[in-house]
Scaffold this motif. Structure first.
Motif, PDB file in Angstrom:
ATOM      1  N   ASP A  33     -45.422  24.964  10.851  1.00 52.50           N
ATOM      2  CA  ASP A  33     -45.929  23.634  10.519  1.00 52.50           C
ATOM      3  C   ASP A  33     -45.584  23.362   9.052  1.00 52.50           C
ATOM      4  O   ASP A  33     -46.390  23.610   8.158  1.00 52.50           O
ATOM      5  N   LEU A  34     -44.364  22.919   8.819  1.00 52.07           N
ATOM      6  CA  LEU A  34     -43.866  22.736   7.458  1.00 52.07           C
ATOM      7  C   LEU A  34     -43.939  21.276   7.026  1.00 52.07           C
ATOM      8  O   LEU A  34     -43.816  20.371   7.853  1.00 52.07           O
TER       9      LEU A  34
ATOM     10  N   LEU B  29     -39.785  25.357   3.725  1.00 48.86           N
ATOM     11  CA  LEU B  29     -40.339  26.576   3.139  1.00 48.86           C
ATOM     12  C   LEU B  29     -40.435  26.460   1.623  1.00 48.86           C
ATOM     13  O   LEU B  29     -41.425  26.878   1.014  1.00 48.86           O
ATOM     14  N   LEU B  30     -39.422  25.894   1.012  1.00 50.63           N
ATOM     15  CA  LEU B  30     -39.422  25.701  -0.438  1.00 50.63           C
ATOM     16  C   LEU B  30     -40.539  24.760  -0.872  1.00 50.63           C
ATOM     17  O   LEU B  30     -41.304  25.063  -1.795  1.00 50.63           O
TER      18      LEU B  30
ATOM     19  N   LYS C 123     -31.101  21.718  11.154  1.00 48.12           N
ATOM     20  CA  LYS C 123     -32.306  22.537  11.340  1.00 48.12           C
ATOM     21  C   LYS C 123     -32.451  23.601  10.250  1.00 48.12           C
ATOM     22  O   LYS C 123     -33.539  23.847   9.749  1.00 48.12           O
ATOM     23  N   ARG C 124     -31.359  24.245   9.897  1.00 51.83           N
ATOM     24  CA  ARG C 124     -31.418  25.286   8.863  1.00 51.83           C
ATOM     25  C   ARG C 124     -31.821  24.694   7.517  1.00 51.83           C
ATOM     26  O   ARG C 124     -32.625  25.273   6.790  1.00 51.83           O
ATOM     27  N   GLN C 125     -31.255  23.553   7.177  1.00 50.17           N
ATOM     28  CA  GLN C 125     -31.612  22.896   5.925  1.00 50.17           C
ATOM     29  C   GLN C 125     -33.081  22.477   5.920  1.00 50.17           C
ATOM     30  O   GLN C 125     -33.776  22.655   4.915  1.00 50.17           O
ATOM     31  N   LEU C 126     -33.555  21.920   7.039  1.00 52.53           N
ATOM     32  CA  LEU C 126     -34.961  21.521   7.127  1.00 52.53           C
ATOM     33  C   LEU C 126     -35.883  22.727   6.987  1.00 52.53           C
ATOM     34  O   LEU C 126     -36.918  22.649   6.315  1.00 52.53           O
ATOM     35  N   LEU C 127     -35.516  23.848   7.588  1.00 57.33           N
ATOM     36  CA  LEU C 127     -36.320  25.056   7.471  1.00 57.33           C
ATOM     37  C   LEU C 127     -36.397  25.494   6.008  1.00 57.33           C
ATOM     38  O   LEU C 127     -37.484  25.732   5.480  1.00 57.33           O
TER      39      LEU C 127
ATOM     40  N   PRO D 114     -38.119  32.948  10.725  1.00 56.50           N
ATOM     41  CA  PRO D 114     -38.826  32.057  11.654  1.00 56.50           C
ATOM     42  C   PRO D 114     -37.971  30.856  12.034  1.00 56.50           C
ATOM     43  O   PRO D 114     -37.057  30.469  11.308  1.00 56.50           O
ATOM     44  N   LYS D 115     -38.298  30.289  13.166  1.00 52.39           N
ATOM     45  CA  LYS D 115     -37.604  29.090  13.610  1.00 52.39           C
ATOM     46  C   LYS D 115     -38.382  27.867  13.176  1.00 52.39           C
ATOM     47  O   LYS D 115     -39.598  27.895  13.025  1.00 52.39           O
ATOM     48  N   LEU D 116     -37.667  26.782  12.974  1.00 56.67           N
ATOM     49  CA  LEU D 116     -38.251  25.548  12.467  1.00 56.67           C
ATOM     50  C   LEU D 116     -39.405  25.056  13.329  1.00 56.67           C
ATOM     51  O   LEU D 116     -40.456  24.684  12.816  1.00 56.67           O
TER      52      LEU D 116
END
Length: 60
Positions: free
Chosen positions: A8-9, A47-48, A39-43, A2-4
């Motif tokens: 709703d993270l 999720l974590l 963006k990848r780190q935020l995703l 999924p994209k960031l």
């Protein structure tokens, strides 16, 4: 994957406040904690954290 912006993270949205360890970052025009991550780190972090928040045993 999924994209960031599709999810709703729980992400850091606090502003960076002035302090001994943050004044230099503010000097480099960092305004919010989200700006420290791509963006990848935020995703991945979102999720974590989402999964961690589902843990019911607070002692874990």
């Amino acid at each position: 994957m999924p994209k960031l912006n599709e999810l709703d993270l729980p992400l850091p949205n606090q502003i960076v406040r002035a302090g001994h360890n943050t004044n230099q970052a503010i000097g480099y025009n960092y305004k919010s904690w989200q700006q420290f991550f791509n963006k990848r780190q935020l995703l991945c972090l979102g999720l974590l954290l989402e999964e961690i928040l589902k843990i019911k045993d607070v002692n874990l």
